[in-house]
Design an enzyme around this catalytic site. Structure first.
Site, mmCIF file in Angstrom:
data_model
loop_
_atom_site.group_PDB
_atom_site.id
_atom_site.type_symbol
_atom_site.label_atom_id
_atom_site.label_comp_id
_atom_site.label_asym_id
_atom_site.label_seq_id
_atom_site.Cartn_x
_atom_site.Cartn_y
_atom_site.Cartn_z
ATOM 1 N N GLY A 78 0.840 -1.188 0.000
ATOM 2 C CA GLY A 78 0.000 0.000 0.000
ATOM 3 C C GLY A 78 0.873 1.234 0.000
ATOM 4 O O GLY A 78 1.983 1.226 -0.530
ATOM 5 N N CYS A 79 0.388 2.281 0.613
ATOM 6 C CA CYS A 79 1.126 3.545 0.650
ATOM 7 C C CYS A 79 2.519 3.341 1.254
ATOM 8 O O CYS A 79 2.660 2.832 2.361
ATOM 9 C CB CYS A 79 0.350 4.558 1.478
ATOM 10 S SG CYS A 79 1.224 6.120 1.678
ATOM 11 N N PHE A 80 3.548 3.749 0.526
ATOM 12 C CA PHE A 80 4.912 3.521 1.026
ATOM 13 C C PHE A 80 5.242 4.350 2.249
ATOM 14 O O PHE A 80 6.152 4.035 2.988
ATOM 15 C CB PHE A 80 5.972 3.653 -0.054
ATOM 16 C CG PHE A 80 5.936 4.895 -0.928
ATOM 17 C CD1 PHE A 80 5.526 6.128 -0.477
ATOM 18 C CD2 PHE A 80 6.349 4.799 -2.236
ATOM 19 C CE1 PHE A 80 5.524 7.245 -1.296
ATOM 20 C CE2 PHE A 80 6.359 5.899 -3.079
ATOM 21 C CZ PHE A 80 5.940 7.132 -2.597
ATOM 22 N N TRP A 81 4.483 5.406 2.518
ATOM 23 C CA TRP A 81 4.711 6.187 3.734
ATOM 24 C C TRP A 81 4.621 5.295 4.967
ATOM 25 O O TRP A 81 5.352 5.486 5.934
ATOM 26 C CB TRP A 81 3.673 7.292 3.892
ATOM 27 C CG TRP A 81 3.723 8.415 2.921
ATOM 28 C CD1 TRP A 81 4.706 8.696 2.009
ATOM 29 C CD2 TRP A 81 2.737 9.427 2.769
ATOM 30 N NE1 TRP A 81 4.380 9.815 1.304
ATOM 31 C CE2 TRP A 81 3.179 10.290 1.746
ATOM 32 C CE3 TRP A 81 1.528 9.684 3.393
ATOM 33 C CZ2 TRP A 81 2.439 11.400 1.347
ATOM 34 C CZ3 TRP A 81 0.802 10.786 2.991
ATOM 35 C CH2 TRP A 81 1.261 11.631 1.980
#
Length: 183
Positions: A15-18
């Site tokens: 998902g979001c790499f953050w």
């Protein structure tokens, strides 16, 4: 053995790499965690290109680790604890191919360990649905723009709000135990 043979790469999409950097970033043996894009059809894509679709890239993190300190199998265990491994269509409220979960292996040993770990998790009964995370050969990895690197450090309030707003923090707590943002 060469002086740097013990340094290896691991590449995970969740998902979001953050949200994928922090869990790996401060573990012993981790030398570097980079947010970026992999698996697509164009070189050096931008965040806007990847998010708008059509490039075939997936947001991912690439981890450089010291295999004499931490085993690849331990990284896979930590990876499972960051994602919903039953959702192949994205992660939490981030939907689409650019947010799909995947393990990108760099050699046959990593492939075998990933397959074995996936099978073990599937058979554990922890999840009522099958484990659907793709296990694919690593492809060129393109580093994301600087403002996406170590987002949790640069924007701690926004990072925490995103973790909770997306449902990721609650999912992790439900399936793996206490979610501690102070770590």
């Amino acid at each position: 053995m060469e002086a740097d043979d013990w340094l290896q790469l691991a590449t995970f999409a969740g998902g979001c790499f953050w949200c994928m950097v922090k869990p790996f970033d401060e573990m012993p043996g981790i030398k570097k965690v980079v947010s970026g894009y992999t698996g697509g059809t164009i070189e050096n894509p931008t965040y806007e290109q990847v998010c708008s679709g059509g490039t075939g890239h997936t947001e991912a993190v690439q981890i450089t680790f010291d295999s004499t300190i931490i085993a690849y199998s331990k990284l896979i265990e930590l990876y499972w604890m960051q994602i919903d491994p039953t959702d192949a269509e994205g992660q939490f409220y981030d939907r689409g191919d650019s947010y799909r979960p995947a393990i990108f292996y760099h050699n046959e040993e990593q492939r075998a360990l990933a397959e074995e770990s996936k099978e073990k998790l599937d058979e554990s009964g922890k999840f009522s649905k099958p484990i659907v995370v793709a296990i694919e050969p690593a492809k060129p990895f393109y580093e994301a723009e600087e403002d996406h690197q170590h987002f949790y450090r640069k924007n701690p309030e926004r990072y925490t709000a995103y973790q909770h707003g997306s449902g990721r923090a609650q999912f992790i707590e439900r399936y793996w135990g206490e979610h501690d943002e102070s770590k």
